[in-house]
Design an enzyme around this catalytic site. Structure first.
Site, PDB file in Angstrom:
ATOM      1  N   GLU A  61      11.589  -1.361   7.590  1.00 44.04           N
ATOM      2  CA  GLU A  61      10.818  -2.155   8.545  1.00 44.04           C
ATOM      3  C   GLU A  61      11.737  -2.979   9.462  1.00 44.04           C
ATOM      4  OE1 GLU A  61       6.596  -3.222   7.151  1.00 44.04           O
ATOM      5  OE2 GLU A  61       7.609  -5.139   7.295  1.00 44.04           O
ATOM      6  N   HIS A  64      17.030  16.273 -12.010  1.00 42.68           N
ATOM      7  CA  HIS A  64      16.348  17.477 -12.480  1.00 42.68           C
ATOM      8  C   HIS A  64      15.217  17.886 -11.539  1.00 42.68           C
ATOM      9  CE1 HIS A  64      18.617  17.343 -16.270  1.00 42.68           C
ATOM     10  NE2 HIS A  64      18.662  16.058 -15.953  1.00 42.68           N
ATOM     11  N   LYS A  88      -3.165   0.036  12.439  1.00 39.31           N
ATOM     12  CA  LYS A  88      -4.245  -0.951  12.290  1.00 39.31           C
ATOM     13  C   LYS A  88      -5.220  -0.846  13.462  1.00 39.31           C
ATOM     14  CE  LYS A  88      -1.430  -4.360   9.881  1.00 39.31           C
ATOM     15  NZ  LYS A  88      -0.740  -5.624  10.027  1.00 39.31           N
TER      16      LYS A  88
HETATM   17  O1  PA5 Z   1       7.400  -7.696   6.039  1.00 37.08           O
HETATM   18  C1  PA5 Z   1       6.354  -7.829   6.634  1.00 37.08           C
HETATM   19  O2  PA5 Z   1       6.215  -8.647   7.565  1.00 37.08           O
HETATM   20  C2  PA5 Z   1       5.127  -7.007   6.278  1.00 37.08           C
HETATM   21  O3  PA5 Z   1       5.409  -6.025   5.341  1.00 37.08           O
HETATM   22  C3  PA5 Z   1       4.044  -7.885   5.701  1.00 37.08           C
HETATM   23  O4  PA5 Z   1       4.533  -8.558   4.587  1.00 37.08           O
HETATM   24  C4  PA5 Z   1       2.788  -7.089   5.310  1.00 37.08           C
HETATM   25  O5  PA5 Z   1       2.295  -6.368   6.399  1.00 37.08           O
HETATM   26  C5  PA5 Z   1       1.705  -8.010   4.780  1.00 37.08           C
HETATM   27  O6  PA5 Z   1       1.379  -8.965   5.738  1.00 37.08           O
HETATM   28  P1  PA5 Z   1       0.607 -10.285   5.363  1.00 37.08           P
HETATM   29  O7  PA5 Z   1       1.464 -11.067   4.450  1.00 37.08           O
HETATM   30  O8  PA5 Z   1       0.409 -10.966   6.674  1.00 37.08           O
HETATM   31  O9  PA5 Z   1      -0.684  -9.864   4.727  1.00 37.08           O
END
Ligand code: PA5
Length: 374
Positions: free
Chosen positions: A228, A249, A362
């Protein structure tokens, strides 16, 4: 680094419960899960038992969880920085409803903890309206970097993890990687340089390889951290993981002789429980040549042998040496990765702290579900 006061209070309040459901996804879930999985004994039943929800939308899973919770004494920790993420919101609606019907408006106040933004978001409004206990996700800490905040510390304290030791390890790593700007002695810098040089030479996939099943969720956390943080602007190493020797394996052939676009990062944990190989009377299985040797030594020889084989097969391999799987060293490892990730992303020329691409699915989902305003 200080232990969040809320962590101790919540841990104390929840210790009499049978079960605690931790709701969250992505950065609001993987940090906690990775540390817990690295440190817990999966064969020991704990009180409270920890369960996860809100990290997917499976109705079968939710139904089974609700059935299981029938007549059990449980609590909820719901974590969402934005307070608007669909998966945890859906899970919270189901689980809160169950809790509310079981214990009423006053009862839920003792059994629900919300961790979210200090001021904004649906979850913050809900927590304030219902007067639920709540903690704050710091404004300047992104989800995948949040394990050392209330996001990780509150559920970890409830699960009985030594959060002081975890923070102590993270702090020691922080002092080390921030002060030593020398690639030879700074693991974060060396790692960031290594993965960038692999990437530039055409090695686009990184395999996180560990030889301890306890590290499976550290691998998941690491994948999110790097994936990310770096996967943007059509750039970024693809982070993948293997559990060894298990996957030798199944994936071993590909790693040894498949397309030469991979490099590997091995987590070598030095110490493990002492367990000597047994000597058998008949040696029917032909294993007596190992009799008396520590199983951990055999595991680490497998690691060395595999590293050597992969290198000879054209796979660059780097190694992180972790003295032991305890809270201190896990804290140090995670902090080192977080710091390295920042350096690595900047070296790649991308911003490690945003994730614009996560919004795409989303938007489509909200449109298809008919969300008002989508
Ligand atoms: O690292 C990040 O920003 C994302 O992975 C969020 O943690 C994830 O989308 C969850 O978001 P939120 O904490 O707003 O529900």
């Amino acid at each position: 680094m200080k232990v969040d006061g809320l962590a101790a209070i919540v841990a104390d309040a929840m210790k009499g419960l049978d079960d605690v459901i931790v709701i969250g996804i992505g950065g609001s879930y993987l940090g906690f899960r990775s540390v817990l999985a690295a440190l817990e004994n999966p064969f020991r039943s704990t009180k409270p038992r920890i369960h996860f929800a809100g990290h997917h939308l499976s109705s079968g899973y939710m139904k089974q969880l609700l059935d299981y919770l029938e007549n059990r004494s449980f609590g909820i920790i719901v974590i969402s920085k934005s307070g608007t993420t669909t998966e945890p919101a859906v899970a919270f609606r189901f689980l809160f409803d169950r809790l509310h019907r079981q214990y009423g408006a006053e009862g839920v106040k003792k059994r629900v903890v919300v961790i979210t933004d200090e001021k904004k978001g649906t979850l913050r409004r809900l927590a304030d309206d219902l007067q639920l206990q709540s903690g704050v996700v710091p404004d300047d800490v992104g989800g995948r970097y949040s394990v050392f905040s209330a996001v990780g510390l509150v559920p970890l304290a409830v699960a009985g993890v030594d959060v002081k030791a975890l923070l102590g390890g993270a702090e020691q790593a922080m002092l080390h990687v921030r002060e030593k700007y020398n690639e030879a002695t700074n693991p974060a810098l060396a790692y960031a340089a290594y993965r960038n040089s692999c990437y530039r030479s055409g090695k686009k996939i990184e395999l996180f390889a560990s030889y301890r099943p306890e590290l499976q969720y550290v691998a998941e956390w690491w994948k999110q951290l790097f994936g990310e943080s770096e996967g943007k602007e059509n750039k970024g190493v693809y982070p993948a993981s293997v559990q060894l020797t298990t996957d030798l394996h199944s994936m071993g052939q590909w790693i040894q002789e498949g397309e030469r676009t991979i490099f590997e990062t091995v987590i070598d944990v030095e110490n493990d429980a002492s367990l000597k190989m047994l000597k058998a009377e008949s040696d029917g299985d032909g294993l007596n040549y190992l009799a008396g040797r520590e199983l951990n030594e055999i595991n680490r020889i497998a690691l060395r042998a595999t590293m050597e084989a992969h290198r000879s097969g054209g796979v660059p391999v780097a190694e992180f040496l972790v003295p032991e799987l305890n809270a201190h060293h896990v804290g140090a490892l995670l902090y080192t990765f977080e710091y390295a990730c920042g350096i690595s992303a900047y070296a790649l020329g991308v911003n490690p702290f945003d994730q614009p691409g996560v919004e795409a699915y989303k938007k489509n989902m909200f449109r298809m579900l008919g969300k008002p305003g989508a």
